[in-house]
Structures are given as structure tokens and as C-alpha cells.
Motif scaffolding. Structure first.
Motif, PDB file in Angstrom:
ATOM      1  N   ALA A   3      30.145 -38.110-123.000  1.00  0.00           N
ATOM      2  CA  ALA A   3      30.372 -39.480-123.570  1.00  0.00           C
ATOM      3  C   ALA A   3      31.770 -39.986-123.288  1.00  0.00           C
ATOM      4  CB  ALA A   3      29.993 -39.547-125.069  1.00  0.00           C
ATOM      5  N   LEU A   4      32.617 -38.833-123.281  1.00  0.00           N
ATOM      6  CA  LEU A   4      34.179 -39.238-123.306  1.00  0.00           C
ATOM      7  C   LEU A   4      34.472 -40.014-121.820  1.00  0.00           C
ATOM      8  CD1 LEU A   4      35.804 -35.941-124.926  1.00  0.00           C
ATOM      9  CD2 LEU A   4      35.813 -38.557-125.964  1.00  0.00           C
ATOM     10  N   PHE A   5      33.627 -39.580-120.736  1.00  0.00           N
ATOM     11  CA  PHE A   5      34.094 -39.582-119.480  1.00  0.00           C
ATOM     12  C   PHE A   5      33.228 -41.057-119.112  1.00  0.00           C
ATOM     13  CE2 PHE A   5      34.763 -35.186-119.384  1.00  0.00           C
ATOM     14  CZ  PHE A   5      35.939 -35.128-118.764  1.00  0.00           C
ATOM     15  N   GLU A   6      32.691 -41.683-119.741  1.00  0.00           N
ATOM     16  CA  GLU A   6      31.918 -42.934-119.484  1.00  0.00           C
ATOM     17  C   GLU A   6      32.832 -43.909-118.886  1.00  0.00           C
ATOM     18  OE1 GLU A   6      29.414 -44.565-122.486  1.00  0.00           O
ATOM     19  OE2 GLU A   6      28.201 -42.645-122.598  1.00  0.00           O
ATOM     20  N   ASN A   7      32.631 -44.631-117.830  1.00  0.00           N
ATOM     21  CA  ASN A   7      33.292 -45.965-117.374  1.00  0.00           C
ATOM     22  C   ASN A   7      34.890 -45.353-117.207  1.00  0.00           C
ATOM     23  OD1 ASN A   7      31.267 -47.632-117.358  1.00  0.00           O
ATOM     24  ND2 ASN A   7      31.516 -47.747-119.554  1.00  0.00           N
ATOM     25  N   SER A   8      35.038 -44.220-116.527  1.00  0.00           N
ATOM     26  CA  SER A   8      36.519 -43.749-116.312  1.00  0.00           C
ATOM     27  C   SER A   8      36.536 -42.927-115.011  1.00  0.00           C
ATOM     28  CB  SER A   8      36.625 -42.872-117.489  1.00  0.00           C
ATOM     29  OG  SER A   8      36.489 -41.661-117.507  1.00  0.00           O
ATOM     30  N   TYR A   9      38.050 -42.903-114.652  1.00  0.00           N
ATOM     31  CA  TYR A   9      38.411 -41.964-113.515  1.00  0.00           C
ATOM     32  C   TYR A   9      38.338 -40.537-114.457  1.00  0.00           C
ATOM     33  CZ  TYR A   9      39.766 -45.254-110.135  1.00  0.00           C
ATOM     34  OH  TYR A   9      40.056 -46.146-109.218  1.00  0.00           O
ATOM     35  N   LEU A  10      37.900 -39.416-113.532  1.00  0.00           N
ATOM     36  CA  LEU A  10      37.960 -38.004-114.043  1.00  0.00           C
ATOM     37  C   LEU A  10      39.257 -37.592-113.332  1.00  0.00           C
ATOM     38  CD1 LEU A  10      35.205 -35.494-114.305  1.00  0.00           C
ATOM     39  CD2 LEU A  10      37.366 -34.905-113.485  1.00  0.00           C
ATOM     40  N   VAL A  11      40.099 -37.172-114.123  1.00  0.00           N
ATOM     41  CA  VAL A  11      41.523 -36.600-113.602  1.00  0.00           C
ATOM     42  C   VAL A  11      41.370 -35.110-113.734  1.00  0.00           C
ATOM     43  CG1 VAL A  11      44.051 -37.030-113.362  1.00  0.00           C
ATOM     44  CG2 VAL A  11      42.388 -38.839-114.158  1.00  0.00           C
ATOM     45  N   ALA A  12      41.938 -34.327-112.874  1.00  0.00           N
ATOM     46  CA  ALA A  12      42.251 -32.971-113.158  1.00  0.00           C
ATOM     47  C   ALA A  12      43.420 -32.502-112.074  1.00  0.00           C
ATOM     48  CB  ALA A  12      41.184 -32.092-113.153  1.00  0.00           C
ATOM     49  N   HIS A  13      44.058 -31.340-112.243  1.00  0.00           N
ATOM     50  CA  HIS A  13      44.966 -30.834-111.511  1.00  0.00           C
ATOM     51  C   HIS A  13      44.138 -29.854-110.708  1.00  0.00           C
ATOM     52  CE1 HIS A  13      49.148 -30.616-110.176  1.00  0.00           C
ATOM     53  NE2 HIS A  13      48.972 -29.307-110.251  1.00  0.00           N
TER      54      HIS A  13
ATOM     55  N   ALA B  89      24.529 -28.668-115.792  1.00  0.00           N
ATOM     56  CA  ALA B  89      23.232 -28.469-115.204  1.00  0.00           C
ATOM     57  C   ALA B  89      22.455 -27.194-116.039  1.00  0.00           C
ATOM     58  CB  ALA B  89      23.360 -27.881-113.866  1.00  0.00           C
ATOM     59  N   SER B  90      23.351 -26.411-116.233  1.00  0.00           N
ATOM     60  CA  SER B  90      22.781 -25.202-117.182  1.00  0.00           C
ATOM     61  C   SER B  90      22.027 -25.711-118.331  1.00  0.00           C
ATOM     62  CB  SER B  90      23.542 -24.018-117.252  1.00  0.00           C
ATOM     63  OG  SER B  90      23.821 -23.299-116.270  1.00  0.00           O
ATOM     64  N   ALA B  91      22.844 -26.742-119.114  1.00  0.00           N
ATOM     65  CA  ALA B  91      22.586 -27.337-120.292  1.00  0.00           C
ATOM     66  C   ALA B  91      21.363 -28.379-120.280  1.00  0.00           C
ATOM     67  CB  ALA B  91      23.675 -27.554-121.091  1.00  0.00           C
ATOM     68  N   GLY B  92      20.973 -28.583-118.949  1.00  0.00           N
ATOM     69  CA  GLY B  92      19.921 -29.721-118.884  1.00  0.00           C
ATOM     70  C   GLY B  92      20.387 -31.213-118.774  1.00  0.00           C
ATOM     71  N   PHE B  93      21.720 -31.478-118.761  1.00  0.00           N
ATOM     72  CA  PHE B  93      22.368 -32.535-118.584  1.00  0.00           C
ATOM     73  C   PHE B  93      22.479 -33.145-117.002  1.00  0.00           C
ATOM     74  CE2 PHE B  93      23.396 -31.487-122.787  1.00  0.00           C
ATOM     75  CZ  PHE B  93      23.188 -32.888-123.512  1.00  0.00           C
ATOM     76  N   PRO B  94      22.691 -34.535-116.777  1.00  0.00           N
ATOM     77  CA  PRO B  94      23.045 -34.760-115.574  1.00  0.00           C
ATOM     78  C   PRO B  94      24.458 -34.675-115.192  1.00  0.00           C
ATOM     79  CG  PRO B  94      22.569 -36.862-116.942  1.00  0.00           C
ATOM     80  CD  PRO B  94      22.389 -35.601-117.730  1.00  0.00           C
ATOM     81  N   LYS B  95      24.808 -34.345-113.876  1.00  0.00           N
ATOM     82  CA  LYS B  95      26.271 -34.270-113.349  1.00  0.00           C
ATOM     83  C   LYS B  95      26.901 -35.285-113.733  1.00  0.00           C
ATOM     84  CE  LYS B  95      25.092 -30.460-110.015  1.00  0.00           C
ATOM     85  NZ  LYS B  95      25.083 -30.100-108.566  1.00  0.00           N
ATOM     86  N   LEU B  96      28.207 -35.001-114.007  1.00  0.00           N
ATOM     87  CA  LEU B  96      29.206 -36.126-113.775  1.00  0.00           C
ATOM     88  C   LEU B  96      29.420 -36.568-112.386  1.00  0.00           C
ATOM     89  CD1 LEU B  96      31.751 -34.582-116.101  1.00  0.00           C
ATOM     90  CD2 LEU B  96      30.544 -36.487-116.649  1.00  0.00           C
ATOM     91  N   GLU B  97      29.255 -38.039-112.057  1.00  0.00           N
ATOM     92  CA  GLU B  97      29.705 -38.442-110.839  1.00  0.00           C
ATOM     93  C   GLU B  97      30.633 -39.563-111.250  1.00  0.00           C
ATOM     94  OE1 GLU B  97      25.742 -39.664-109.138  1.00  0.00           O
ATOM     95  OE2 GLU B  97      25.278 -37.573-108.803  1.00  0.00           O
ATOM     96  N   ASN B  98      31.806 -39.556-111.784  1.00  0.00           N
ATOM     97  CA  ASN B  98      32.774 -40.506-111.936  1.00  0.00           C
ATOM     98  C   ASN B  98      33.662 -40.415-110.663  1.00  0.00           C
ATOM     99  OD1 ASN B  98      31.889 -39.113-114.460  1.00  0.00           O
ATOM    100  ND2 ASN B  98      33.443 -40.471-115.384  1.00  0.00           N
ATOM    101  N   PRO B  99      34.348 -41.597-110.458  1.00  0.00           N
ATOM    102  CA  PRO B  99      35.585 -41.551-109.342  1.00  0.00           C
ATOM    103  C   PRO B  99      36.390 -40.569-109.586  1.00  0.00           C
ATOM    104  CG  PRO B  99      35.481 -43.460-110.501  1.00  0.00           C
ATOM    105  CD  PRO B  99      34.275 -42.907-111.062  1.00  0.00           C
ATOM    106  N   VAL B 100      37.088 -39.557-108.878  1.00  0.00           N
ATOM    107  CA  VAL B 100      37.989 -38.622-109.349  1.00  0.00           C
ATOM    108  C   VAL B 100      39.392 -38.914-108.694  1.00  0.00           C
ATOM    109  CG1 VAL B 100      35.977 -36.919-109.172  1.00  0.00           C
ATOM    110  CG2 VAL B 100      37.688 -37.154-107.206  1.00  0.00           C
ATOM    111  N   LEU B 101      40.367 -38.196-109.457  1.00  0.00           N
ATOM    112  CA  LEU B 101      41.910 -38.278-109.117  1.00  0.00           C
ATOM    113  C   LEU B 101      42.440 -36.770-109.145  1.00  0.00           C
ATOM    114  CD1 LEU B 101      43.273 -41.610-110.556  1.00  0.00           C
ATOM    115  CD2 LEU B 101      42.771 -41.484-108.167  1.00  0.00           C
ATOM    116  N   ASP B 102      42.751 -36.232-108.301  1.00  0.00           N
ATOM    117  CA  ASP B 102      43.219 -35.153-108.235  1.00  0.00           C
ATOM    118  C   ASP B 102      44.606 -35.054-108.153  1.00  0.00           C
ATOM    119  OD1 ASP B 102      43.905 -32.362-107.698  1.00  0.00           O
ATOM    120  OD2 ASP B 102      42.568 -31.919-106.415  1.00  0.00           O
TER     121      ASP B 102
END
Length: 934
Positions: free
Chosen positions: A80-90, A104-117
Motif C-alpha cells: 500500500a505504501l508504494f501506490e502511485n509512486s516511484y520505487l527508489v533503492a540503492h 510472490a510467495s505470499a500470493g501477492f502481485p509483484k510491484l511494477e512501479n517506475p524505479v529509480l536506482d
């Protein structure tokens, strides 16, 4: 850019979700309207034990996660925290890979957010950063962090880093943004929307950036001319030094903890005396002398008073950086007059703007490293004043691209071209011409020497620092190298008619007549034949070395097999086949040059005003001719004064073959081409003498005793109090087929000493084979949860990367071979024990040593005492010098090789290093003494 960014950092039980590793902590930070607006953190129960090394790294234990929720309990809250956002990680692939694996193991759909590395963005936007790990960037950009390797702390640091990166992105010029937009598809981060918005806002801005030179769609930083004028110095040299070195002098005023070192002034006076008397000098300055400042002061005084340029040459770029970044700013504060200083490197270091602009305009490759490299260079161009590749940290294959767009790849200089006035290399040459002090390196100094002094500005006086490398560097530059990959790359850059390389692109753009001159079918036929012949020749050479290695085998420090070849001693039939193959290959190459020559004529006829394709054709012709020359020198011409050898990677590809040749004796060439032509050359290093005699260095460099000054400047350190030299007398003798027993004893001593010194050990080997065997034995016997074991050639990374890893972990043991014997500075408590496994004699069948040794024997001289022993003593001194780097360092030097005490030549080693207490005893007794001493 007022988007929502959700920054995530994870702590996990290992590196791979595919190996059933699990998340143990999640840290999430939310950014909206360019401000941090929320933080979330939780432990997660992985339902498996946390490995000890993860607990050591993160501080998270099984107890911390025992009562924590499992991932699937928190999955919906996290997504829920990732809704309508960029996913950012180092390093997005790591964090997103783990999140999606758990989802996937927990039966949830994968995150498909735009990403910034942020790793990728930092590489592009801060190409000059010293490194791109989160901690390195935080230090570089002054981001404070209290608890590294914890999820929320790392997420907060990443969030602050992102805000800095976005701010930097907004400051980029329109032209740079436009080029980045063209490249963004090949990057991991979803940058299109951000770059597009920024391009639009700049398109409607009337502000033009006065700091940028905009030319042919590229933004390049304007560099202002330095106006520093050299001023005449009126004081005598003695008064000049008094004002700096003595009580109340400028050095005491500028340095908070200044301690006068008598050796430093003595060295300055020796350099000055050599300059004024027109003599050469050999000056050994032991560790702690402060030799860099000691020779810079008389060099600057000489240049200012005599109006003559002084050249300073170093072996490593590290010392060049130290000179420019630390020593020169200090001297500017110490002296009361202005002087000009410049740095000049070889052409391969400097970016060619013309070449880079052409490459930017080509179709974008799918190669990620190439796209990243182009993006990094674009941003770097808005910042750099030198265009020197050593300023930036390119991805590994980015350096291959850089060579293609360096000034070295240009075929010539046209002063009327608009690129000429913008050329980084030409600017560096102009600065070098005006400079009082010119800093360069041994490689360029040697190239200049062997090209009749055409490259560097004229000079009569020079200081050669790290001078123990001059003979080796000059030999390499007077010799030659060639390998399979280089030859194939040279041909691949030209290409065939049907690929996407240079020739195919040229033929598409230019209308070339096929009636005479360049014929495509003929090119294809010869090109394919040449490529097959190269394959056959190098496979044949590989096989030949494998067959001959029983007779003469040497393993280099990187594990290659080395084989010296001599025309008169080779297997007649097989060597005859190799020579025939070389001859056939040179004929193919000459045919290719002939076809390229025809092509060049047609290009000149078609486009007399645009010479760039003709110039590039010329460059390719010269590159092929260079390969012909080297093949002929290596295989078809005899030279009694040259040693030639082949290296193969025993377990590498069957064409991983490297060819070398060097003169057996460089001293006559140096004497005639360098020392006789120059007025005063100062050679300095911490390792030039053997038992207080400079005779060996003098002979190997070709220095005449008539006009030579020698001086030994002793270290100010108290080795009697700071060092214990220990030699066990109960090790098995490796010479009597007991290598395995010797390795066992060495590893037992490493483990015992590691316990006493808490790791912090540097172990120096002379044999890569022995290092490898020791490493795998230690891995089985040492507590790898307690000690970080790092080994050159086995652990991944460059020498400097291995050194940094060694210093990062509290209890680490670093195993190194030849390149670790010098130039590695690990001051303070990071290094408490230096182990020298064997005395550093070169193997008797090392190609260069063998050839030089045979030459001495033919002259009726003793090769051991005149060549082998002196070289080993110099190497030993370099190794010994790794331990004590400051007045407060303390440590043990443990030498496993009893020859240093027992052999009649052992005193050459012990009497060539600073005097320190020596203890010879059983290993057990030495360990007790070591524990007591620490």
C-alpha cells in the motif's frame, strides 16, 4: 518533479532470494514535494536462523526477530505504501528482487512501479565521486549516518541522497538533459518523465548558463585562464629554507602538529646542490622523511630563480594526486611568491570532444555499460577542467569505449579546427609549456625519451620519484606487447561490410565507387581470412607453450604460465609453422592496409572539405601497421639484446595469449638517451640502497659515478621501539620438496598471529600458487565468521578495492602477491602484523631474469650476487616498509623464511632495512613473545 518517491532498504539473511534467503528488516521512507514526509520500519521473522556474518554486519540477531511478524503478515501494508509512486533503492535489482520474491510467495502481485536506482543516478550525476556505495556517497556529500547496515538508517540516507541527486539534475544544462533523454531507454532507472519535464522547463527559460560553452549540442564547462605569474625570488636558498623549516617558520605556522625532521631539510639541500652543480643524484629517503615536500621546495626555488622548467615524474597516479591536492596547496602557503604548476599525461587519458560527439550521434547500443558511460561523460563535461579519465570512475567496459574516444584515437591535430581550441589535451600541453613545475609519469617520460623528446616541453632538470620503477618502465616502453584480444579489437573496430562497426557506417554514409580502388567483396574475403589466421596462430602459440612448459615453466603473480622463446633454441618444425603463420598474417594485414589506402583516396576525392573519415581511415591503417611491426619484431627479426616471451592463462580460453619483448639491459640506453642529455636528474625512493651502497641502482640505471651525488636520509621513526622482526627456526624447509608442510606451518602461524593481533594482517607471498593453496587451507581452518579473509586474484576487485575492504572490516587478513609489496598504505591500527612468507627472489626461470642472468654468466659475472640478490633485497625493503607509516604505528614483521638469518647472504636483507630488534626462536616461543609485546 513534485512526484511521490518511496525509498526502500532491506536487511536480509543473504544475497539471493533464489537461495531461499529472507528479509529480516524493512526500512521505508516517503518523499513528497521534495520533503521527507513519512518513515516506516519493522523487523520480519525469516523463520530460519540468521547467519553469524549477517548479525556481525547488521547487529540483528535471532532474538530481535523471534517475536516479529512474518512477511506475509505485513505484505498488504508494505504494498500500500508504494501506490502511485516511484520505487527508489540503492541498487534497485536487489531490493525489488527480494520484495517481489516475498510477495510472490505470499500470493501477492509483484510491484511494477517506475524505479529509480540511486547507485545508477549517483554514477551519472556525480561521476567524480570516490565510490558509489551508500557510505562512500554519504561521506562525499556530507550526509550524516549513525548506524550503517540497518534498514531505516540506510533508507533515510538513500532518501537524502535522492533529494541531492534530483537537485543536481535540475541544474544540468538543456543540452545535457537532451542527450540524457536519448540515452535513458538503456538505463535501469525510469528517467523519461523527470528528464522530459526538466527539458520543457529549460526550453522556456531565458537564462543562459554563463559557465558553459555550448558547441554542437554539447555543454562543456568554460575554463578560465590562470593568471599566476612566476615572481623572482631574492633570498638565498639557505634563507628560503630557514623561513620554511626552522622554529617559527611557515611550516610550523601552517601545520598544527609540526615536528621538525632534520632529514627533510638535508634532502632539500642535497637536491639543490645537485641542481646547482649540474650533477645527477640518487637519494634514498626512508619512510617518514617527508620526501615529497623536501624535493618540491628546491624544485620550485630552482624554477623561479633560474627561469627553467623542472619536471617531476611519478610512477603512480596516486602520488600525482597527492602532489596536486595536498603538497602544492601547502607550498603555496609556505612561500611568498607565485609559481605555475601543471600536470601532463599521455593522450589516452584525455577525452576527444570530437570523437565523443560522433559516438553520441550513433545508434544507441543495447550495452548497459556503454550507455551508462556516455551518460557519465555528458555530466562530467559540465564539471571537468582537465578531461582526464582518472577523475571519474567508469564501469569496467566503459574504459574500452573511452579509449575509442580519447585523444589517442585522433589521427592528427588541425589548429584551424574549432575542436582544437576546445581540446583537453592541447590545453594540458599549453599549460605544460607555461609551467615552472611539470608533473608527469614514468611512462610518458620514457615515451618522450624514446621519441627524441617530442612530447614533453623542453627541460634540463628533473626529479624522478618512485625511482626504483624507472628501469622497469623504460624497459617496457623500449620493448613491446601484443595479445589476441588487442588484435581482434583493432579489426572489430574497423569491422566487416555487414556489421554495425566503423566501415559499415562509413559505406552507408559515403557514396564509394566500386569500379576500382576499394572493393567490398575483396575486403570481406581478406578480412575473414585474417581473423581466421589470428585464431589459428594464437591457438597454435597456446598449444606450443603447453607442450614446452615441462622444459621451462614460470607462474606469474596472476597465475599465468610464462615461456621465454629464442629463435635458435625452438623446436624447428613447429616454430617454422608458427613463423609461416605470422608471415601469412602480415600479408593479409598489408592487403587490408592497401584497401584502406584506396578508400582514403576516394574519400578525399568525394569530400575534400570534410577530412574526418579520411583521418579515421588513416588511424586504422596506422593501427594495423603497428601490429605488423610488432609481429615482425617478435617472430621474424633476431635481436641478441632482447628477451621475448609468451604468457598464457593456463585455464583460460585457448587463445588467451600475451606476447612481450624487452631489452635485456636498459642501462646503456638510459645513459646515452637520458643522463648524458640532461643537466641534472634527481632519482629518489625509499628503496635504492643495499647495505648503504647505491652501486646496484647506479649500474642498473646506467649512471656514471663521475657526476653523481648519493645520499641516504634516515627515517625519523623509532624502529627499535615500534617494530619486532621475528623469524621462526622450526619451519619445514620448502627447498626439499616440503612445500605442503611449509604451507601448513604458514597457515598455522597466520591463525595464531591473527588471534594475537585481532586480524589486521597483511601476508605477502612471492608465488600466486602458494597464496592460492594457503587461502583454501585457511578457509577450512580459520573462523570465517570472525575473520574476513581477502586474497588477491581470488577475492573480486582491484588492488585498491581489496585494500578498502581490508580496512572496512575490524578483523581482516589480506593475502597479496607482487603488487602488494609496495604502494599500499595502511596506517595506524588497521595493520598490526606484516608476514613475509618467502624472501622475494624472482624464480630463476622468469623470462626477463633468465635472459639477464645468462647475459651476466656469458660475461663471467655472478648472476646471483649481481642480479638476483639485489633485486630481492630491494623488494624485501618495499615489503618491510608497508608496516610502519607513522610515528605512532606499532607492529610485528614475521618472516617465515629462515634464510634471512641462516643463509650467508641473509645479512644483506637485515642490514638494508631500518635497525629493529630481531628474534629467532620456535614458532610457539615467538607467539608468546608477540602476545606479550602487544
Amino acid at each position: 518533479m513534485n512526484e511521490k518517491y518511496v525509498v526502500v532498504d532491506l536487511e536480509t539473511t543473504g544475497h539471493s532470494p533464489a537461495n531461499s534467503d529472507k528479509i529480516i528488516e524493512v526500512g521505508i521512507v516517503i518523499i513528497e514535494n521534495n520533503e521527507i514526509t513519512g518513515e516506516h520500519s519493522t523487523f520480519l521473522n525469516p523463520e530460519k536462523p540468521i547467519p553469524a556474518f549477517i548479525t556481525n554486519l547488521t547487529g540483528i540477531s535471532d532474538q530481535d526477530v523471534n517475536g516479529a511478524p512474518r512477511f506475509h503478515d505485513k505484505a498488504s501494508d508494505i504494498t500500500a505504501l508504494f501506490e502511485n509512486s516511484y520505487l527508489v533503492a540503492h541498487n534497485v535489482p536487489f531490493d525489488l528482487g527480494f520484495l517481489n520474491g516475498e510477495l510472490a510467495s505470499a500470493g501477492f502481485p509483484k510491484l511494477e512501479n517506475p524505479v529509480l536506482d540511486t547507485v545508477e543516478l549517483a554514477r551519472i550525476l556525480y561521476p567524480q565521486a570516490p565510490g558509489f556505495k551508500l557510505g562512500q556517497l554519504a561521506d562525499h556529500l556530507n550526509i550524516t549516518h549513525d548506524a550503517p547496515h540497518r534498514a531505516l538508517t540506510d533508507a533515510l540516507m538513500t532518501a537524502e541522497l535522492l533529494l541531492i541527486l534530483l537537485k543536481k539534475l535540475r541544474k544540468l544544462p538543456y543540452e545535457t538533459i537532451t542527450h540524457l533523454l536519448n540515452l535513458q531507454q538503456g538505463l535501469q532507472s525510469d528517467l523519461y518523465a523527470l528528464l522530459n519535464e526538466q527539458q520543457h522547463s529549460l526550453a522556456f527559460s531565458s537564462d543562459s548558463d554563463k559557465t558553459m560553452d555550448i558547441y554542437r549540442g554539447m555543454a562543456i564547462k568554460k575554463v578560465s585562464e590562470e593568471k599566476s605569474e612566476t615572481q623572482y625570488v631574492e633570498s638565498s636558498f639557505g634563507s628560503y629554507l630557514d623561513a620554511i623549516y626552522e622554529t617559527g617558520g611557515t611550516l610550523e605556522q601552517e601545520m598544527s602538529r609540526y615536528e621538525k625532521r632534520s632529514g627533510q631539510r638535508e634532502m632539500s639541500e642535497t637536491v639543490f646542490d645537485a641542481f646547482r652543480s649540474g650533477n645527477h643524484a640518487l637519494i634514498e629517503a626512508e619512510t617518514g622523511t617527508g620526501k615529497t615536500l623536501a624535493y618540491l621546495l628546491p624544485a620550485i626555488y630552482e624554477a623561479a630563480t633560474m627561469n627553467k622548467k623542472v619536471v617531476i615524474s611519478t610512477y603512480t597516479t596516486q602520488l600525482q594526486s597527492q602532489l596536486l591536492d595536498e603538497e602544492v596547496p601547502l607550498i603555496n602557503k609556505l612561500v611568498d611568491f607565485g609559481f605555475n604548476i601543471a600536470l601532463l599525461k599521455g593522450k589516452q587519458h584525455y577525452l576527444s570532444l570530437e570523437k565523443f560527439e560522433r559516438e553520441l550521434g550513433t545508434n544507441q547500443e543495447v550495452n548497459y555499460d556503454l550507455t551508462l558511460t556516455k551518460a557519465m561523460i555528458l555530466v562530467w563535461l559540465t564539471e571537468t577542467e582537465t578531461g582526464d579519465v582518472d577523475e571519474i570512475q567508469l564501469p569496467s567496459s566503459g574504459y574500452i569505449f573511452y579509449r575509442q574516444v580519447s585523444t589517442d584515437a585522433e589521427s592528427g591535430f588541425d589548429p584551424s579546427s574549432p575542436w582544437f581550441s576546445r581540446s583537453f589535451y592541447q590545453k594540458a600541453r599549453q599549460k605544460a609549456q607555461k609551467a615552472d613545475i611539470l608533473i608527469t609519469n614514468h611512462a610518458l617520460l620514457s615515451t618522450d625519451m624514446f621519441n627524441d623528446y617530442q612530447l614533453l616541453p623542453a627541460y634540463d632538470k628533473a626529479i624522478i620519484d618512485e625511482a626504483h620503477h624507472l628501469e622497469e618502465t623504460a624497459s617496457k616502453h623500449y620493448g613491446l606487447t601484443l595479445n589476441y584480444v588487442y588484435i581482434q579489437n583493432t579489426l572489430n573496430q574497423i569491422g566487416s561490410i555487414n556489421d554495425d562497426n566503423w566501415l559499415a557506417k562509413l559505406l552507408k554514409e559515403q557514396k564509394i565507387s566500386h569500379d576500382d580502388g576499394f572493393r567490398e567483396s575483396e575486403w570481406e574475403h581478406i578480412f575473414e581470412n585474417a581473423k581466421h589466421e589470428i585464431d589459428d596462430l594464437f591457438r597454435m602459440l597456446f598449444q606450443y607453450v603447453i607442450e614446452q612448459k615441462q622444459k621451462s615453466k614460470t607462474l606469474s603473480d596472476i597465475g599465468r604460465i610464462q615461456y621465454r622463446f629464442e629463435e635458435t633454441k625452438e623446436h624447428v618444425e613447429e616454430w617454422g609453422v608458427i613463423k609461416d603463420m605470422v608471415t601469412r598474417l602480415t600479408f593479409y594485414f598489408r592487403d587490408l592496409i592497401h584497401l584502406l589506402s584506396s578508400l582514403k583516396q576516394e574519400l578525399k576525392t568525394n569530400s575534400p572539405d570534410d577530412n574526418h573519415y579520411a583521418d579515421e581511415t588513416n588511424s586504422h591503417m596506422e593501427a594495423i601497421q603497428s601490429i605488423i611491426d610488432r609481429l615482425e619484431q617478435l617472430f621474424l627479426f633476431d635481436d641478441d639484446n632482447t628477451v621475448k616471451w609468451i604468457e598464457i592463462e593456463a585455464y583460460g580460453a585457448k587463445n588467451a595469449v600475451y606476447l612481450y619483448s624487452e631489452p635485456t639491459d636498459i642501462s646503456t640506453l638510459l645513459a646515452n638517451d637520458f643522463f648524458e642529455k640532461k643537466e641534472s636528474i634527481i632519482l629518489t625512493s625509499a628503496t635504492l640502497s643495499i647495505r648503504n651502497s647505491f652501486l646496484f641502482s647506479q649500474k642498473r640505471l646506467g649512471l656514471s659515478p663521475e657526476n653523481l651525488i648519493t645520499a641516504k636520509i634516515n627515517s625519523p621513526f623509532s624502529y627499535q621501539d615500534q617494530v619486532q622482526l621475528m623469524v621462526p627456526d622450526d619451519f619445514p624447509d620448502v627447498r626439499f620438496g616440503k612445500q605442503d608442510d611449509f604451507i601448513h606451518s604458514t597457515c598455522e602461524a597466520i591463525i595464531s598471529l591473527a588471534r594475537i593481533t585481532d586480524g589486521r594482517m597483511l601476508v605477502l607471498f612471492t608465488s600466486y600458487d602458494m597464496l592460492k593453496k594457503s587461502y583454501y587451507l585457511l578457509k577450512e581452518t580459520i573462523d570465517i565468521n570472525k575473520y574476513m579473509l581477502i586474497a588477491q586474484g581470488i577475492s573480486s576487485g582491484s588492488r585498491s578495492r581489496l585494500k578498502k575492504n581490508f580496512q572496512t572490516f575490524d578483523q581482516s587478513i589480506l593475502l597479496g602477491t607482487s603488487s602488494f609489496w609496495e604502494g599500499v598504505d595502511i596506517p595506524g591500527e588497521d595493520l598490526s602484523c606484516l608476514m613475509i612468507v618467502r624472501l622475494p627472489f624472482q624464480p630463476p626461470n622468469h623470462p626477463v631474469y633468465e635472459a639477464k642472468s645468462n647475459e651476466l654468466k656469458r660475461e663471467g659475472r655472478n648472476a646471483f650476487f649481481e642480479l638476483s640478490l639485489p633485486n630481492a633485497v630491494i623488494r624485501f625493503k618495499q615489503g618491510f616498509g608497508r608496516l610502519i607509516r607513522s610515528a605512532t604505528d606499532r607492529g610485528i614483521v614475521f618472516v617465515c623464511d629462515a634464510r634471512v638469518i641462516k643463509a650467508r647472504y641473509g645479512k644483506y636483507f637485515t642490514e638494508s632495512i631500518p635497525s629493529a630488534p630481531i628474534t629467532t626462536d620456535s614458532t610457539h616461543a615467538l607467539m608468546e613473545k608477540a602476545e606479550e609485546w602487544f
